[in-house]
Scaffold this active site. Structure first.
Site, PDB file in Angstrom:
ATOM      1  N   GLU A 171      -0.048 -10.436   3.529  1.00  0.00           N
ATOM      2  CA  GLU A 171       0.018  -9.508   4.497  1.00  0.00           C
ATOM      3  C   GLU A 171      -0.109 -10.515   6.033  1.00  0.00           C
ATOM      4  O   GLU A 171       0.601 -10.382   7.074  1.00  0.00           O
ATOM      5  CB  GLU A 171      -0.773  -8.276   4.654  1.00  0.00           C
ATOM      6  CG  GLU A 171      -0.363  -7.465   3.588  1.00  0.00           C
ATOM      7  CD  GLU A 171      -1.351  -6.212   3.176  1.00  0.00           C
ATOM      8  OE1 GLU A 171      -0.742  -5.298   2.757  1.00  0.00           O
ATOM      9  OE2 GLU A 171      -2.615  -6.744   3.623  1.00  0.00           O
TER      10      GLU A 171
ATOM     11  N   THR B 263       1.322   3.686   2.261  1.00  0.00           N
ATOM     12  CA  THR B 263       1.886   4.193   3.242  1.00  0.00           C
ATOM     13  C   THR B 263       3.158   3.332   3.579  1.00  0.00           C
ATOM     14  O   THR B 263       4.265   3.709   4.064  1.00  0.00           O
ATOM     15  CB  THR B 263       0.923   4.340   4.698  1.00  0.00           C
ATOM     16  OG1 THR B 263      -0.467   4.716   4.031  1.00  0.00           O
ATOM     17  CG2 THR B 263       1.524   5.240   5.681  1.00  0.00           C
TER      18      THR B 263
ATOM     19  N   LYS C  30      -8.017   6.694   8.948  1.00  0.00           N
ATOM     20  CA  LYS C  30      -8.441   5.344   9.011  1.00  0.00           C
ATOM     21  C   LYS C  30      -8.666   4.737  10.398  1.00  0.00           C
ATOM     22  O   LYS C  30      -9.264   3.753  10.580  1.00  0.00           O
ATOM     23  CB  LYS C  30      -7.148   4.664   8.803  1.00  0.00           C
ATOM     24  CG  LYS C  30      -6.239   4.865   7.552  1.00  0.00           C
ATOM     25  CD  LYS C  30      -6.911   4.317   6.325  1.00  0.00           C
ATOM     26  CE  LYS C  30      -6.224   4.765   5.035  1.00  0.00           C
ATOM     27  NZ  LYS C  30      -5.077   4.123   4.615  1.00  0.00           N
TER      28      LYS C  30
ATOM     29  N   GLY D 274       0.527  -0.918   6.496  1.00  0.00           N
ATOM     30  CA  GLY D 274      -0.562  -0.108   6.538  1.00  0.00           C
ATOM     31  C   GLY D 274      -1.976  -0.840   6.745  1.00  0.00           C
ATOM     32  O   GLY D 274      -1.860  -1.795   7.256  1.00  0.00           O
ATOM     33  N   ALA D 275      -2.992   0.117   6.801  1.00  0.00           N
ATOM     34  CA  ALA D 275      -4.323  -0.479   7.283  1.00  0.00           C
ATOM     35  C   ALA D 275      -5.377   0.344   6.428  1.00  0.00           C
ATOM     36  O   ALA D 275      -5.300   1.470   6.364  1.00  0.00           O
ATOM     37  CB  ALA D 275      -4.522  -0.515   8.596  1.00  0.00           C
TER      38      ALA D 275
ATOM     39  N   GLY E  38       0.781  -1.174   0.011  1.00  0.00           N
ATOM     40  CA  GLY E  38      -0.163  -0.157  -0.017  1.00  0.00           C
ATOM     41  C   GLY E  38       0.855   1.276  -0.059  1.00  0.00           C
ATOM     42  O   GLY E  38       2.062   1.164   0.027  1.00  0.00           O
TER      43      GLY E  38
ATOM     44  N   LYS F 101      -7.951  -4.714   6.688  1.00  0.00           N
ATOM     45  CA  LYS F 101      -6.569  -4.583   5.644  1.00  0.00           C
ATOM     46  C   LYS F 101      -7.120  -5.249   4.433  1.00  0.00           C
ATOM     47  O   LYS F 101      -8.107  -5.785   4.166  1.00  0.00           O
ATOM     48  CB  LYS F 101      -5.496  -5.468   6.181  1.00  0.00           C
ATOM     49  CG  LYS F 101      -4.790  -4.581   7.156  1.00  0.00           C
ATOM     50  CD  LYS F 101      -3.464  -4.959   7.559  1.00  0.00           C
ATOM     51  CE  LYS F 101      -2.494  -5.288   6.550  1.00  0.00           C
ATOM     52  NZ  LYS F 101      -2.265  -4.006   5.637  1.00  0.00           N
ATOM     53  N   GLY F 102      -6.557  -4.925   3.018  1.00  0.00           N
ATOM     54  CA  GLY F 102      -6.796  -5.597   1.813  1.00  0.00           C
ATOM     55  C   GLY F 102      -7.282  -4.715   0.880  1.00  0.00           C
ATOM     56  O   GLY F 102      -7.596  -5.184  -0.254  1.00  0.00           O
TER      57      GLY F 102
END
Ligand code: 5RP
Length: 222
Positions: free
Chosen positions: A103, A28, A121, A82-83, A26, A94-95
């Site tokens: 992950e 971030t 987030k 990230g999340a 991702g 996530k995802g």
């Protein structure tokens, strides 16, 4: 510095010489990978990077990190990822980037998992803003979709350029919109018990810290 960079920079302070580091996926996490690369080049750190996606594998190599296979280095000292949602108990969705299976495998092998995100987030409960991504095998994915709907969500097959999005593992993603997810641990296993599901984006009790950047600075959640 933008917020994602602030969060990533705070997390990278935990990277030390000799570590095996999980390279998240991702935007971030990619900033964190670049900053780890800077540390490798600038300070001469010996870091081994375990990627969570093809993209993080390629980026890690491009910035000078020695990228290795989890099977050859099964204990990861620290993963920075990230999340899409972070709840007050540090449970995650996530995802949205499509890398949730790898992950979760890397997070499960990690002594410490640090999440990097901006404050957009943060949620009061999981499902508040994001759909829950569920990776499914292609075979009979419409049957799997019906079984997921029976859990009270609205699954939508993720599309890119008029074709189903395909993960690094060759599977599809169903983005499942729940009104809210109460009891994420039970929901994680209920979903994973559906035949055809590979894994889902609920990460319950897997994060040790989260670096949450806002215009006021970085808040560390533990
Ligand atoms: C990919 C992920 C990412 O970590 C998540 O989507 C956050 O990405 P970004 O930092 O670009 O918002 O789970 O599968």
């Amino acid at each position: 510095m933008d917020l994602k960079e602030l969060a990533a920079a705070e997390a990278v302070k935990y990277v030390e010489d000799g570590m095996v580091v999980g390279l998240g996926s991702g935007s971030t996490a990619s900033i964190a990978i670049r900053l780890i690369g800077d540390k490798v080049k600038g300070e001469g750190l010996e870091i081994l990077g375990v990627p969570t996606s093809t993209a993080s594998d390629l980026l890690g190599r491009a910035v000078g990190i020695k990228v290795v296979d989890l099977d050859d280095h099964p204990t990861v000292d620290l993963t920075i990822d990230g999340a899409d949602e972070v709840d007050p108990k540090l449970n995650l969705i996530k995802g949205l980037g499509g890398a949730l299976v790898r992950e979760k495998i890397v997070a499960a092998a990690s002594s410490v998992v640090i999440i990097v995100a901006d404050d957009s987030k943060l949620v009061d409960y999981l499902g508040q803003k994001a759909p829950l991504p569920v990776e499914v095998v292609r075979f009979s994915h419409k049957t799997t979709t019906r079984r997921l709907s029976a859990l009270g969500c609205r699954p939508v097959l993720r599309m890119v350029d008029n074709a189903p999005f395909t993960t690094d593992n060759g599977n599809y993603i169903l983005d499942c919109r729940f009104a809210r997810i109460d009891g994420p641990a039970a929901m994680e296993s209920t979903i994973n018990n559906i035949p055809g599901v590979v894994d889902n984006g609920l990460f319950v009790g897997r994060a040790n810290k989260a670096m949450i950047a806002s215009k006021n600075g970085v808040r560390i959640m533990e």
